[in-house]
Design an enzyme around this catalytic site. Structure first.
Site, PDB file in Angstrom:
ATOM      1  N   THR A 142      -2.417   8.214 -11.418  1.00 29.29           N
ATOM      2  CA  THR A 142      -1.880   6.885 -11.072  1.00 29.29           C
ATOM      3  C   THR A 142      -2.850   6.087 -10.186  1.00 29.29           C
ATOM      4  O   THR A 142      -2.544   5.782  -9.033  1.00 29.29           O
ATOM      5  CB  THR A 142      -0.522   7.015 -10.334  1.00 29.29           C
ATOM      6  OG1 THR A 142      -0.733   7.774  -9.111  1.00 29.29           O
ATOM      7  CG2 THR A 142       0.515   7.715 -11.184  1.00 29.29           C
ATOM      8  N   GLN A 145      -6.487  -0.451  -9.995  1.00 31.45           N
ATOM      9  CA  GLN A 145      -7.642  -0.922 -10.782  1.00 31.45           C
ATOM     10  C   GLN A 145      -8.965  -0.458 -10.180  1.00 31.45           C
ATOM     11  O   GLN A 145      -9.831   0.064 -10.886  1.00 31.45           O
ATOM     12  CB  GLN A 145      -7.633  -2.456 -10.883  1.00 31.45           C
ATOM     13  CG  GLN A 145      -8.876  -2.997 -11.602  1.00 31.45           C
ATOM     14  CD  GLN A 145      -8.835  -4.499 -11.829  1.00 31.45           C
ATOM     15  OE1 GLN A 145      -7.767  -5.081 -11.958  1.00 31.45           O
ATOM     16  NE2 GLN A 145     -10.001  -5.132 -11.880  1.00 31.45           N
ATOM     17  N   PHE A 146      -9.122  -0.638  -8.874  1.00 30.87           N
ATOM     18  CA  PHE A 146     -10.380  -0.298  -8.203  1.00 30.87           C
ATOM     19  C   PHE A 146     -10.696   1.194  -8.356  1.00 30.87           C
ATOM     20  O   PHE A 146     -11.836   1.575  -8.646  1.00 30.87           O
ATOM     21  CB  PHE A 146     -10.295  -0.695  -6.723  1.00 30.87           C
ATOM     22  CG  PHE A 146     -11.511  -0.328  -5.922  1.00 30.87           C
ATOM     23  CD1 PHE A 146     -12.765  -0.840  -6.246  1.00 30.87           C
ATOM     24  CD2 PHE A 146     -11.410   0.528  -4.825  1.00 30.87           C
ATOM     25  CE1 PHE A 146     -13.895  -0.505  -5.503  1.00 30.87           C
ATOM     26  CE2 PHE A 146     -12.534   0.867  -4.078  1.00 30.87           C
ATOM     27  CZ  PHE A 146     -13.772   0.349  -4.411  1.00 30.87           C
ATOM     28  N   VAL A 220       5.490  -9.436  -4.167  1.00 33.91           N
ATOM     29  CA  VAL A 220       6.206  -9.696  -2.910  1.00 33.91           C
ATOM     30  C   VAL A 220       5.157  -9.944  -1.832  1.00 33.91           C
ATOM     31  O   VAL A 220       4.188  -9.194  -1.712  1.00 33.91           O
ATOM     32  CB  VAL A 220       7.098  -8.493  -2.517  1.00 33.91           C
ATOM     33  CG1 VAL A 220       7.783  -8.751  -1.193  1.00 33.91           C
ATOM     34  CG2 VAL A 220       8.135  -8.224  -3.607  1.00 33.91           C
ATOM     35  N   ASP A 221       5.342 -11.011  -1.054  1.00 35.28           N
ATOM     36  CA  ASP A 221       4.332 -11.401  -0.080  1.00 35.28           C
ATOM     37  C   ASP A 221       4.520 -10.644   1.235  1.00 35.28           C
ATOM     38  O   ASP A 221       5.092 -11.163   2.201  1.00 35.28           O
ATOM     39  CB  ASP A 221       4.411 -12.919   0.164  1.00 35.28           C
ATOM     40  CG  ASP A 221       3.396 -13.365   1.217  1.00 35.28           C
ATOM     41  OD1 ASP A 221       2.342 -12.699   1.322  1.00 35.28           O
ATOM     42  OD2 ASP A 221       3.658 -14.339   1.948  1.00 35.28           O
ATOM     43  N   ALA A 222       4.064  -9.400   1.260  1.00 36.71           N
ATOM     44  CA  ALA A 222       4.091  -8.595   2.489  1.00 36.71           C
ATOM     45  C   ALA A 222       3.265  -7.344   2.244  1.00 36.71           C
ATOM     46  O   ALA A 222       3.017  -6.965   1.104  1.00 36.71           O
ATOM     47  CB  ALA A 222       5.528  -8.214   2.846  1.00 36.71           C
ATOM     48  N   ASP A 229       2.746   6.096  -2.758  1.00 33.55           N
ATOM     49  CA  ASP A 229       3.255   7.479  -2.718  1.00 33.55           C
ATOM     50  C   ASP A 229       4.607   7.568  -3.416  1.00 33.55           C
ATOM     51  O   ASP A 229       4.890   8.539  -4.134  1.00 33.55           O
ATOM     52  CB  ASP A 229       3.384   7.948  -1.261  1.00 33.55           C
ATOM     53  CG  ASP A 229       2.088   7.729  -0.484  1.00 33.55           C
ATOM     54  OD1 ASP A 229       1.016   8.014  -1.039  1.00 33.55           O
ATOM     55  OD2 ASP A 229       2.142   7.259   0.662  1.00 33.55           O
TER      56      ASP A 229
END
Length: 311
Positions: A142, A145-146, A220-222, A229
């Site tokens: 899992t 992208q990086f 979601v902006d946070a 995990d």
């Protein structure tokens, strides 16, 4: 048959990250979870202060020896996440090899935590260990992208690139690969991020089936900690319940994430008050409060099948 998971991850006294993020959801879904805590910290490192201890490779070996001496080292799954020490990671590899020898049908779920958004946050000498030793043992991988780009040496700029990278990762070992987040543009607009999954399954007759899926996940902006995990743990659980159906497993995993994150941000904003940014403590995942959603998530994100083939 009971299903037993060995989870080797971080532990925090306060909050949810590593084993604290994985154990409760897996137990709620009926798994027995044996935890080895790679670190024991007061809280995650996003707070202003943290204190604690780090488990060494030798100490990991001692714990495993104890399990072995009592002849209770039979596992159905292994789950690993963040590790920043090369000798610790190599000891984990040795343990996995031994457990796979004891139970050839053991499934290893690996979250190859190395970095995000173009920056590594583990020492660079861990990359060859992941590439050459860890990933070849993994059954379910899992990466973001990086991390997928690091492991394959290929950049992802298009959906085709992503498919190619997932195929390269399959060639390295894992039969299920999920890119948990990418920078690819979503067809639903910039309020969504794109995740992709690929599953290659060998049938008893020797032929392969291949399923590739794509999902648009609401942003979601946070900044949340412990979500990766939780994602890996839920992939373990839902692929166990839907072993040949990546689409359903991913939909349930992402939907659990959505419900937990939504509940967390709602609570954090309430606690912080109007116009204030929530603190790391207020943004700790609302895990216990999400028990019903973990057990039976309402599906909020549908996965699109990109290709399904048999050869």
């Amino acid at each position: 048959m009971e299903c037993r998971v060995l989870s080797i991850q971080s532990h925090v006294v306060r909050g949810y990250v590593g084993n604290k993020s994985a154990t409760f959801p897996l137990q709620v879904l009926g798994f027995e979870v044996d935890s080895i805590n790679s670190v024991q910290f007061s809280n995650h490192t996003g707070y202003a202060h943290w204190k604690g201890q780090v488990l060494t490779a030798e100490e990991l070996n001692v714990l495993y020896e104890g399990i072995k001496l009592n002849n209770v080292n039979h596992y159905d799954y292994i789950l690993t996440g963040y590790s920043r020490d090369i000798s610790f990671l190599e000891t984990v590899v040795d343990i996995i090899k031994e457990l796979k020898k004891a139970n050839p049908s053991l499934v290893y779920v690996c979250d190859p935590v190395m970095g995000d958004q173009g920056a590594m946050y583990v020492p660079e000498n861990l990359l060859p260990v992941y590439k050459n030793k860890v990933v070849p043992l993994a059954d379910i991988l899992t990466p973001n992208q990086f991390e997928a780009e690091l492991l394959t040496g290929r950049k992802i700029n298009t959906e085709e690139d992503a498919i190619e990278v997932m195929d390269l990762l399959h060639k390295m070992g894992p039969e299920t690969v999920v890119l948990t987040s990418t920078d690819l543009p979503s067809k639903q607009g910039d309020q969504f991020l794109v995740a992709l999954g690929s599953q290659k399954i060998k049938k008893p007759d020797g032929t392969n089936t291949d399923q590739k899926i794509c999902m648009d996940i609401p942003k979601v902006d946070a900044v949340f900690v412990g979500t990766g995990d939780l994602f890996a743990a839920m992939m373990l659980a839902w692929t166990h319940h839907h072993p040949k159906d990546l689409k359903t497993a991913c939909e349930k995993t992402v939907s659990v994430m959505h419900h937990v994150i939504k509940r967390t941000i709602t609570y954090a904003n309430e606690m912080a008050g109007p116009g204030k940014r929530p603190t790391p403590a207020q943004l700790e995942l609302r895990m216990v409060q999400s028990k019903a959603d973990i057990e039976n998530p309402a599906i909020v994100v549908e996965a699109k099948v990109l290709q399904k083939s048999s050869q």
